[in-house]
Design a protein around this motif. Structure first.
Motif, PDB file in Angstrom:
ATOM      1  N   GLU A   1      -7.508  10.368  -1.472  1.00  0.00           N
ATOM      2  CA  GLU A   1      -6.582  11.687  -0.929  1.00  0.00           C
ATOM      3  C   GLU A   1      -5.477  11.508  -2.033  1.00  0.00           C
ATOM      4  O   GLU A   1      -4.529  12.273  -1.367  1.00  0.00           O
ATOM      5  CB  GLU A   1      -6.401  11.197   0.418  1.00  0.00           C
ATOM      6  N   ASN A   2      -5.329  10.566  -2.799  1.00  0.00           N
ATOM      7  CA  ASN A   2      -4.199  10.446  -3.625  1.00  0.00           C
ATOM      8  C   ASN A   2      -2.801  10.341  -2.301  1.00  0.00           C
ATOM      9  O   ASN A   2      -1.794  10.906  -2.772  1.00  0.00           O
ATOM     10  CB  ASN A   2      -3.677  11.717  -4.281  1.00  0.00           C
TER      11      ASN A   2
ATOM     12  N   THR B   1      -2.135  11.430 -10.104  1.00  0.00           N
ATOM     13  CA  THR B   1      -2.820  10.696  -9.251  1.00  0.00           C
ATOM     14  C   THR B   1      -2.147   9.457  -8.958  1.00  0.00           C
ATOM     15  O   THR B   1      -1.195   9.023  -9.862  1.00  0.00           O
ATOM     16  CB  THR B   1      -4.102  10.261  -9.995  1.00  0.00           C
ATOM     17  N   PHE B   2      -2.275   8.525  -7.939  1.00  0.00           N
ATOM     18  CA  PHE B   2      -1.698   7.201  -7.468  1.00  0.00           C
ATOM     19  C   PHE B   2      -2.958   6.389  -7.964  1.00  0.00           C
ATOM     20  O   PHE B   2      -2.334   5.196  -8.119  1.00  0.00           O
ATOM     21  CB  PHE B   2      -1.521   7.047  -6.277  1.00  0.00           C
ATOM     22  N   SER B   3      -3.914   6.616  -8.222  1.00  0.00           N
ATOM     23  CA  SER B   3      -4.965   5.571  -8.194  1.00  0.00           C
ATOM     24  C   SER B   3      -4.825   4.375  -9.604  1.00  0.00           C
ATOM     25  O   SER B   3      -5.503   3.240  -9.153  1.00  0.00           O
ATOM     26  CB  SER B   3      -6.512   6.251  -8.503  1.00  0.00           C
TER      27      SER B   3
ATOM     28  N   SER C   1       0.619  15.529  -5.732  1.00  0.00           N
ATOM     29  CA  SER C   1      -0.064  16.495  -6.303  1.00  0.00           C
ATOM     30  C   SER C   1       0.139  16.797  -7.543  1.00  0.00           C
ATOM     31  O   SER C   1       1.375  16.319  -8.288  1.00  0.00           O
ATOM     32  CB  SER C   1       0.125  17.990  -5.513  1.00  0.00           C
TER      33      SER C   1
ATOM     34  N   ASP D   1      -6.840   6.207  -2.162  1.00  0.00           N
ATOM     35  CA  ASP D   1      -6.800   6.832  -3.581  1.00  0.00           C
ATOM     36  C   ASP D   1      -7.573   8.246  -3.569  1.00  0.00           C
ATOM     37  O   ASP D   1      -7.245   9.106  -4.368  1.00  0.00           O
ATOM     38  CB  ASP D   1      -7.360   5.573  -4.634  1.00  0.00           C
TER      39      ASP D   1
ATOM     40  N   TYR E   1       7.021   9.771 -12.459  1.00  0.00           N
ATOM     41  CA  TYR E   1       6.947  10.871 -11.439  1.00  0.00           C
ATOM     42  C   TYR E   1       8.426  11.190 -10.712  1.00  0.00           C
ATOM     43  O   TYR E   1       9.230  10.356 -10.542  1.00  0.00           O
ATOM     44  CB  TYR E   1       6.106  10.495 -10.324  1.00  0.00           C
TER      45      TYR E   1
ATOM     46  N   GLN F   1       1.946  12.198  -0.417  1.00  0.00           N
ATOM     47  CA  GLN F   1       0.852  12.881  -1.144  1.00  0.00           C
ATOM     48  C   GLN F   1       1.477  13.113  -2.554  1.00  0.00           C
ATOM     49  O   GLN F   1       2.501  13.732  -2.441  1.00  0.00           O
ATOM     50  CB  GLN F   1       0.028  13.696  -0.340  1.00  0.00           C
TER      51      GLN F   1
ATOM     52  N   TRP G   1      -2.203  -1.255  -7.529  1.00  0.00           N
ATOM     53  CA  TRP G   1      -3.536  -0.163  -7.627  1.00  0.00           C
ATOM     54  C   TRP G   1      -4.732  -1.120  -7.825  1.00  0.00           C
ATOM     55  O   TRP G   1      -5.847  -0.807  -7.431  1.00  0.00           O
ATOM     56  CB  TRP G   1      -3.454   0.404  -8.850  1.00  0.00           C
TER      57      TRP G   1
ATOM     58  N   ARG H   1      -3.100   2.633   1.380  1.00  0.00           N
ATOM     59  CA  ARG H   1      -3.242   3.710   0.340  1.00  0.00           C
ATOM     60  C   ARG H   1      -4.666   4.249   0.370  1.00  0.00           C
ATOM     61  O   ARG H   1      -5.497   3.418   0.743  1.00  0.00           O
ATOM     62  CB  ARG H   1      -3.120   3.348  -1.113  1.00  0.00           C
TER      63      ARG H   1
END
Length: 116
Positions: free
Chosen positions: A76-77, A28-30, A25, A74, A104, A23, A53, A72
């Motif tokens: 819920e990230n 975003t991973f989206s 925080s 997205d 990141y 996860q 993505w 994945r």
């Protein structure tokens, strides 16, 4: 502050299964490709699996192909790694991260230990 948190690792016998979760925080991973990586004792970090993505295309290292599945969510990230038919050589700390342009920081990872 961006933070990646991996979970779901543990001790399992050869042939067993685990499902890892990751996860993010503060970010975003989206809009990024995301991957799972692992580092075994005394070795460098290696790529395990990735998911794009845009279309959710998946990619796997040859060593895990047919046994691991990346997915994945997205909303819920989150990114997941379903690991089946585990082998002792899968023993490692598992990490997730977005592609390099996201920049990141790496999380702490989650330990997976497979006993023979």
């Amino acid at each position: 502050q961006v933070r990646l948190v991996e979970s779901g690792g543990g001790l399992v016998q050869a042939g067993g299964s685990l499902r890892l979760s990751c996860q993010v925080s503060g970010a975003t991973f989206s809009t990024y490709n995301v991957g799972w990586y692992r580092q075994a004792p005394g070795k460098g970090r290696e790529y395990v699996a990735g998911i794009s993505w845009s279309y959710g295309n998946t990619y796997y290292a040859d060593s895990v192909k047919g046994r691991f599945t990346i997915s994945r969510d997205d909303a819920e990230n989150a990114v997941y790694l379903q690991m089946n038919n585990l082998r002792p050589e899968d023993t490692a700390i598992y990490y997730c991260n977005a592609e390099a342009r996201a920049n990141y920081p790496w999380g702490q990872g989650t330990q997976v230990t497979v006993s023979s």
